[in-house]
Write a protein that holds these residues in place. Structure first.
Motif, PDB file in Angstrom:
ATOM      1  N   LEU A   1       0.848  -1.196   0.000  1.00 57.17           N
ATOM      2  CA  LEU A   1       0.000   0.000   0.000  1.00 57.17           C
ATOM      3  C   LEU A   1       0.877   1.236   0.000  1.00 57.17           C
ATOM      4  CD1 LEU A   1      -2.614  -0.881   2.733  1.00 57.17           C
ATOM      5  CD2 LEU A   1      -2.896  -0.970   0.258  1.00 57.17           C
ATOM      6  N   ASP A   2       0.498   2.185  -0.827  1.00 57.24           N
ATOM      7  CA  ASP A   2       1.282   3.411  -0.862  1.00 57.24           C
ATOM      8  C   ASP A   2       0.919   4.330   0.302  1.00 57.24           C
ATOM      9  OD1 ASP A   2       3.240   5.001  -2.223  1.00 57.24           O
ATOM     10  OD2 ASP A   2       1.593   6.402  -2.615  1.00 57.24           O
ATOM     11  N   THR A   3      -0.272   4.123   0.826  1.00 62.15           N
ATOM     12  CA  THR A   3      -0.800   5.089   1.792  1.00 62.15           C
ATOM     13  C   THR A   3      -0.535   4.693   3.239  1.00 62.15           C
ATOM     14  OG1 THR A   3      -2.857   3.889   1.546  1.00 62.15           O
ATOM     15  CG2 THR A   3      -2.625   5.948   0.337  1.00 62.15           C
ATOM     16  N   TYR A   4       0.137   3.611   3.437  1.00 53.93           N
ATOM     17  CA  TYR A   4       0.429   3.205   4.813  1.00 53.93           C
ATOM     18  C   TYR A   4       1.936   3.107   4.979  1.00 53.93           C
ATOM     19  CZ  TYR A   4       0.274   0.775   9.253  1.00 53.93           C
ATOM     20  OH  TYR A   4       0.434   0.451  10.562  1.00 53.93           O
ATOM     21  N   GLY A   5       2.433   3.568   6.103  1.00 52.03           N
ATOM     22  CA  GLY A   5       3.870   3.519   6.353  1.00 52.03           C
ATOM     23  C   GLY A   5       4.607   4.349   5.330  1.00 52.03           C
ATOM     24  N   THR A   6       5.669   3.780   4.723  1.00 54.19           N
ATOM     25  CA  THR A   6       6.478   4.552   3.782  1.00 54.19           C
ATOM     26  C   THR A   6       6.216   4.139   2.348  1.00 54.19           C
ATOM     27  OG1 THR A   6       8.251   2.916   3.994  1.00 54.19           O
ATOM     28  CG2 THR A   6       8.327   4.809   5.485  1.00 54.19           C
ATOM     29  N   GLY A   7       5.287   3.229   2.148  1.00 55.37           N
ATOM     30  CA  GLY A   7       5.028   2.737   0.799  1.00 55.37           C
ATOM     31  C   GLY A   7       6.047   1.684   0.390  1.00 55.37           C
ATOM     32  N   ALA A   8       6.852   1.243   1.348  1.00 53.80           N
ATOM     33  CA  ALA A   8       7.848   0.210   1.074  1.00 53.80           C
ATOM     34  C   ALA A   8       7.899  -0.727   2.273  1.00 53.80           C
ATOM     35  CB  ALA A   8       9.219   0.841   0.851  1.00 53.80           C
ATOM     36  N   ILE A   9       8.133  -1.997   2.009  1.00 57.02           N
ATOM     37  CA  ILE A   9       8.201  -2.941   3.120  1.00 57.02           C
ATOM     38  C   ILE A   9       9.453  -3.807   3.007  1.00 57.02           C
ATOM     39  CG2 ILE A   9       5.696  -3.100   3.371  1.00 57.02           C
ATOM     40  CD1 ILE A   9       6.024  -5.937   1.973  1.00 57.02           C
ATOM     41  N   MET A  10       9.891  -4.319   4.161  1.00 57.21           N
ATOM     42  CA  MET A  10      10.868  -5.401   4.110  1.00 57.21           C
ATOM     43  C   MET A  10      10.034  -6.676   4.099  1.00 57.21           C
ATOM     44  SD  MET A  10      12.313  -5.717   7.996  1.00 57.21           S
ATOM     45  CE  MET A  10      11.613  -6.977   9.088  1.00 57.21           C
ATOM     46  N   ALA A  11      10.366  -7.591   3.212  1.00 58.48           N
ATOM     47  CA  ALA A  11       9.535  -8.784   3.083  1.00 58.48           C
ATOM     48  C   ALA A  11      10.220  -9.970   3.739  1.00 58.48           C
ATOM     49  CB  ALA A  11       9.281  -9.075   1.613  1.00 58.48           C
ATOM     50  N   VAL A  12       9.485 -10.610   4.630  1.00 59.60           N
ATOM     51  CA  VAL A  12      10.002 -11.780   5.342  1.00 59.60           C
ATOM     52  C   VAL A  12       9.063 -12.954   5.061  1.00 59.60           C
ATOM     53  CG1 VAL A  12      10.769 -12.665   7.573  1.00 59.60           C
ATOM     54  CG2 VAL A  12      10.762 -10.190   7.156  1.00 59.60           C
ATOM     55  N   PRO A  13       9.307 -13.650   3.971  1.00 58.14           N
ATOM     56  CA  PRO A  13       8.354 -14.680   3.535  1.00 58.14           C
ATOM     57  C   PRO A  13       8.099 -15.745   4.596  1.00 58.14           C
ATOM     58  CG  PRO A  13      10.085 -14.362   1.910  1.00 58.14           C
ATOM     59  CD  PRO A  13      10.463 -13.528   3.077  1.00 58.14           C
ATOM     60  N   ALA A  14       9.115 -16.068   5.385  1.00 63.65           N
ATOM     61  CA  ALA A  14       8.932 -17.156   6.343  1.00 63.65           C
ATOM     62  C   ALA A  14       7.954 -16.789   7.442  1.00 63.65           C
ATOM     63  CB  ALA A  14      10.272 -17.551   6.948  1.00 63.65           C
ATOM     64  N   HIS A  15       7.746 -15.502   7.650  1.00 64.07           N
ATOM     65  CA  HIS A  15       6.954 -15.103   8.816  1.00 64.07           C
ATOM     66  C   HIS A  15       5.859 -14.088   8.508  1.00 64.07           C
ATOM     67  CE1 HIS A  15       9.707 -17.511  11.081  1.00 64.07           C
ATOM     68  NE2 HIS A  15      10.726 -16.862  10.539  1.00 64.07           N
ATOM     69  N   ASP A  16       5.480 -13.986   7.246  1.00 68.51           N
ATOM     70  CA  ASP A  16       4.352 -13.126   6.886  1.00 68.51           C
ATOM     71  C   ASP A  16       3.636 -13.799   5.727  1.00 68.51           C
ATOM     72  OD1 ASP A  16       3.350  -9.959   6.939  1.00 68.51           O
ATOM     73  OD2 ASP A  16       3.108 -10.986   5.011  1.00 68.51           O
ATOM     74  N   SER A  17       2.347 -14.024   5.890  1.00 63.72           N
ATOM     75  CA  SER A  17       1.620 -14.822   4.897  1.00 63.72           C
ATOM     76  C   SER A  17       1.620 -14.162   3.523  1.00 63.72           C
ATOM     77  CB  SER A  17       0.189 -15.065   5.380  1.00 63.72           C
ATOM     78  OG  SER A  17      -0.443 -13.843   5.632  1.00 63.72           O
ATOM     79  N   ARG A  18       1.561 -12.837   3.503  1.00 64.21           N
ATOM     80  CA  ARG A  18       1.524 -12.162   2.198  1.00 64.21           C
ATOM     81  C   ARG A  18       2.862 -12.262   1.500  1.00 64.21           C
ATOM     82  NH1 ARG A  18      -0.187  -7.156   5.536  1.00 64.21           N
ATOM     83  NH2 ARG A  18       1.492  -8.172   6.642  1.00 64.21           N
ATOM     84  N   ASP A  19       3.948 -12.037   2.268  1.00 64.56           N
ATOM     85  CA  ASP A  19       5.292 -12.169   1.707  1.00 64.56           C
ATOM     86  C   ASP A  19       5.542 -13.609   1.255  1.00 64.56           C
ATOM     87  OD1 ASP A  19       5.474  -9.561   2.523  1.00 64.56           O
ATOM     88  OD2 ASP A  19       6.755  -9.966   4.258  1.00 64.56           O
TER      89      ASP A  19
END
Length: 833
Positions: free
Chosen positions: A339-357
């Motif tokens: 989402l561009d409108t939440y946080g900084t519009g960038a995420i660190m992705a941790v596939p092992a511990h986030d279902s979306r990642d």
RNA sequence: GGGCGAGUGGCGGAAUGGUAUACGCGCACGACUUAAAAUCGUGUGCCGAAAGGCUUGAGGGUUCGAGUCCCUCCUCGCCCACCA
């Protein structure tokens, strides 16, 4: 015509003339501000649900008045804004003319419902005297730095050629219609435009903490908390690698996370398509493939964000970032799930511990590295493991608890604690006609020199207070342009204005403000609706505000109630008021349905109150709406149900014929007890907005009175008083007819109104029961109900029980003596065998 | 997917952990009436001839006693929704 229209008309006029419901706003000794959300005059006229709310809160207000308060119950219309404008568009009328027609219709309807409105203070948000101060508030917001401009995407319907408010875009819930224009069904597009915003985010913390000190339904508080969406987390910086040293290029990506403990498992970074586009616009090189992806992702995102079910897409951005924990080079992706409108519009992705990642990494074959384990060992990951656990694959942090690792790893990676909010700034501009023109002027000459009222906004000036209001000009073609400009932009006489600073020709802002701004502050204005020189008179505000009781729909749980709290807090900060919560007590009313379904035009089950009020009279309809269910829950509107309360009122009237000749006669002890119990119950029930049970109690009392051979005057008077808040016309008429006080013939005066009588008091001594029904249970089952004297001992109760034939039978058949007895004084005896 | 709320007669609904179904609608029967409406009276959760038994969405638990408290599940309503 109902049997009651004659007396209704009579009393309506007399009350108005005598100003029964107009408290002295400057001097009232016990002010009580009884407020309901004002309606916007909709196409169909007053909704029966609104009528229920209005009469419902009026019952409460009349009760408070009889308790000795100076009750102020104002009424007005929220007639400015997009809803009214759309209705005008639909029927091809001009909003200016339509407003007058709707106004007349609404006030006519509001007059017939029998409310004790303070009519003299009524207001309409489209009235110049009103929106002058809406504009004044905007000016203060600008001067205080709380209003600013920024590029923002707006909803645009290509077929209607118009900008739409978010509320007009069909929400994501209805999948097949998501993101479509509610009027024509076209797919909504997004356009980037410069817009005015209010910095409500500055108040996020106070809007949150203020909830703790107000008496609101918990569900509404929860809704506001969720909307504000405070999230305690951490900010981390991911440096970019392989970027030539150039001023115009980013060299790191900031992200927000609540899970820094998973940092060693961050195997890629993902940024929103919007952010990527901004970077490219700022000079980044990007392949055609990437550009193509961005525009297709943005196209798909047009309108409302699509549902969470949608499959994630993405493309490698061609650059890499450095994981600040392990210095690993990880790819930067662009994806539509960010989402561009939440946080900084960038995420660190941790596939092992986030279902979306995880889902994304699986799809694009990206590295999945487990760093938290429930048991301290690697195991086969079929889905993301999101619970806390023991750190693994995280260098020196291995073995420690993941919760403890959060702050440690953040420190190690050079990050900071950060609080993030879901709440976004309030987009206030509307490229529409029917609203208060935003009172701002832009001077390009000043803008070039960097001059302006505010350093951060060169060229922008607020309209001088002496020049307010900026009147909304009458323009013939008020239809939305579809150019991203308000129709007002076409009116050169309006838009061309002298710069307040350099006196050269400058441009007026031609957008109008959001309707929700109109309704943020109306309860201030009610107190001083005719004041031309000031927003309000401070002494009145001090006397009457904050609002004592506020009732409205829970559909406004978030927007209206949040915005009003925000504006009130701003007023507080500007030191024009000394409180910062406008509504210390708020109650939400329920929704009434018809035939088991929500009323809607498509179902054709909308109830128009006009016919019902005409046929049955206001008192009957008030009683019916109140009797249906507690005010805060719904109810099913059934024509058949009305007859019950109709009969009730007829019987109340007939009861008057039975009045004893002298006023000295008393009631029997039992009748008196019921009377006093009823006074207690009706009062308590009204206080809790449980009108249905209050009315039920009055019906029980009436049934009792009807059985008496003759009824003394005094109890009848008390009965009329209990009923007065519910059926104001009939009770006033009977009160007068039986000469409890004055009569019209002898020159009726305000003081003679039943509605200014004091609420009856009950005598606790008279409520006490001398006898009660003693319930005898054996093993928890009722086996006998015995008449007993109040206050008997357990021993006496046991004796009575064992002497009872039925109980004897059970005791002998169960062949045992009680192992245990439970005695609840004046209630029951339970024998356990 | 998340949050909040609600499931009680034919219907709207009532019940401080203590007689479930108050009050009202509807329905049935009776009175009044030439008749009807209105009004008044009586009855009205289910099974049963009765004694009695069963019953608050389903199942479990706590308790002498649960519509009410706890757990699991189902259904409906509203709000939010890839919130990192």
């Amino acid at each position: 015509m109902s049997a009651y229209s004659k007396i209704e008309n009579k009393w309506r006029k007399l009350w108005l003339k005598a100003r029964v419901y107009e408290p002295d706003l400057r001097k009232a000794k016990k002010p009580f501000y009884n407020l309901m959300m004002f309606p916007y005059p909709s196409a169909e006229g007053l909704h029966i649900g609104s009528v229920r709310t209005f009469t419902g809160i009026d019952i409460y207000g009349r009760f408070k008045r009889m308790q000795g308060n100076n009750v102020f119950e104002p009424i007005g219309l929220d007639g400015f804004g997009i809803n009214s404008e759309n209705y005008a568009l639909k029927i091809g009328a001009h909003p200016v003319k339509q407003a007058k027609i709707s106004e007349k219709n609404f006030y006519r309807q509001l007059e017939m419902i029998g409310n004790g409105f303070a009519w003299r203070e009524r207001l309409e948000t489209y009235d110049t005297d009103y929106y002058k101060w809406t504009q004044w508030i905007f000016v203060q917001m600008f001067k205080d730095g709380l209003a600013y401009r920024k590029q923002s995407p707006v909803n645009w319907c290509p077929s209607c050629k118009t900008v739409l408010a978010d509320e007009q875009v069909l929400p994501a819930g209805k999948q097949e219609f998501a993101g479509e224009c509610e009027r024509c069904g076209s797919k909504i597009e997004k356009k980037d435009l410069e817009q005015w915003f209010f910095k409500i985010t500055d108040y996020a913390e106070r809007l949150l903490s203020g909830l703790d000190k107000i008496d609101w339904p918990e569900s509404v508080k929860v809704a506001q908390r969720n909307w504000i969406g405070r999230s305690e987390g951490y900010s981390l910086k991911f440096p970019l690698v392989g970027i030539p040293e150039q001023e115009d290029r980013k060299h790191s990506i900031d992200i927000f996370t609540t899970r820094p403990d998973t940092l060693f498992g961050a195997t890629f970074v993902a940024i929103s398509p919007e952010l990527a586009k901004r970077w490219i616009n700022a000079g980044w090189q990007a392949s055609d493939e990437i550009k193509k992806y961005i525009s297709s992702a943005l196209a798909r995102r047009e309108g409302r964000e699509i549902s969470g079910e949608a499959e994630k897409t993405g493309v490698f951005f061609g650059i890499h970032a450095i994981n600040p924990a392990n210095q690993e080079k990880i790819p930067v992706w662009i994806s539509d799930y960010v989402l561009d409108t939440y946080g900084t519009g960038a995420i660190m992705a941790v596939p092992a511990h986030d279902s979306r990642d995880f889902e994304f990494a699986k799809k694009f074959n990206l590295v999945i590295r487990e760093v938290i384990s429930p048991n301290g060992r690697d195991h086969d990951l079929r889905s993301a493991y999101m619970d806390p656990g023991v750190m693994i694959n995280s260098a020196k942090f291995n073995g420690i608890n993941s919760e403890a690792a959060k702050i440690e790893i953040t420190k190690f990676a050079g990050g900071d604690r950060k609080i993030n909010y879901r709440l976004r700034d309030w987009l206030i501009s509307r490229q529409r006609y029917w609203g208060p023109p935003i009172p701002m002027i832009f001077c390009s000459a000043c803008g070039k020199l960097g001059k302006g009222e505010r350093k951060d906004m060169p060229g922008w000036y607020s309209v001088l207070e002496k020049d307010l209001p900026v009147r909304l000009p009458f323009i013939k073609d008020y239809r939305p342009q579809g150019t991203g400009e308000s129709p007002l932009a076409k009116d050169k006489k309006f838009s061309k204005v002298k710069c307040p600073k350099c006196k050269n020709w400058a441009c007026r802002e031609t957008d109008v403000s959001d309707t929700f701004l109109d309704s943020t502050w109306y309860f201030f204005r009610y107190l001083d609706a005719k004041n031309k020189r000031k927003l309000f008179d401070w002494l009145r505000v001090k006397r009457w505000l904050p609002v004592n009781m506020y009732i409205g729909g829970s559909e406004h749980s978030v927007l209206h109630l949040l915005y009003s709290r925000f504006i009130t807090k701003a007023f507080f900060d500007w030191k024009i008021i000394n409180f910062d919560e406008p509504f210390p007590k708020f109650r939400a009313h329920g929704l009434i349905i018809k035939g088991g379904a929500k009323m809607s035009k498509s179902k054709g089950n909308i109830v128009n109150p006009d016919g019902y009020f005409k046929d049955f009279g206001a008192d009957v309809m008030r009683l019916y709406l109140a009797f249906m269910a507690p005010l805060d829950s719904g109810g099913n509107f059934r024509d058949e149900g009305i007859s019950g309360v109709d009969r009730f009122l007829v019987r109340v009237k007939k009861l008057g014929a039975k009045l004893a000749k002298t006023s000295k006669d008393g009631l029997s002890k039992n009748s008196e007890k019921l009377l006093h119990k009823s006074i207690k119950k009706v009062g308590e029930d009204i206080e809790n907005l449980h009108y249905n049970t209050a009315i039920s109690q009055m019906m029980i009392l009436l049934n009792e009175f009807e059985k008496l051979p003759s009824l003394p005057w005094h109890p009848y008077g008390i009965f009329l008083k209990l009923l007065a808040p519910f059926a104001p016309y009939l009770t006033e008429e009977l009160w007068q007819n039986f000469s409890f006080k004055g009569s019209v013939a002898s020159g009726w005066k305000k003081q003679n109104s039943i509605h200014l009588e004091s609420w009856p008091k009950f005598d606790p001594k008279k409520i006490k029961d001398e006898n009660f029904k003693l319930i005898i249970q054996i093993n928890g089952r009722v086996r006998a109900v015995l008449d007993a004297t109040t206050g008997i001992s357990e021993k006496e109760a046991l004796e009575m029980a064992t002497n009872d034939e039925n109980v004897k039978k059970y005791l002998s058949s169960l062949a045992g003596s009680p192992k245990k007895t439970i005695f609840v004084p004046d209630k029951l005896l339970n024998l356990v065998i």
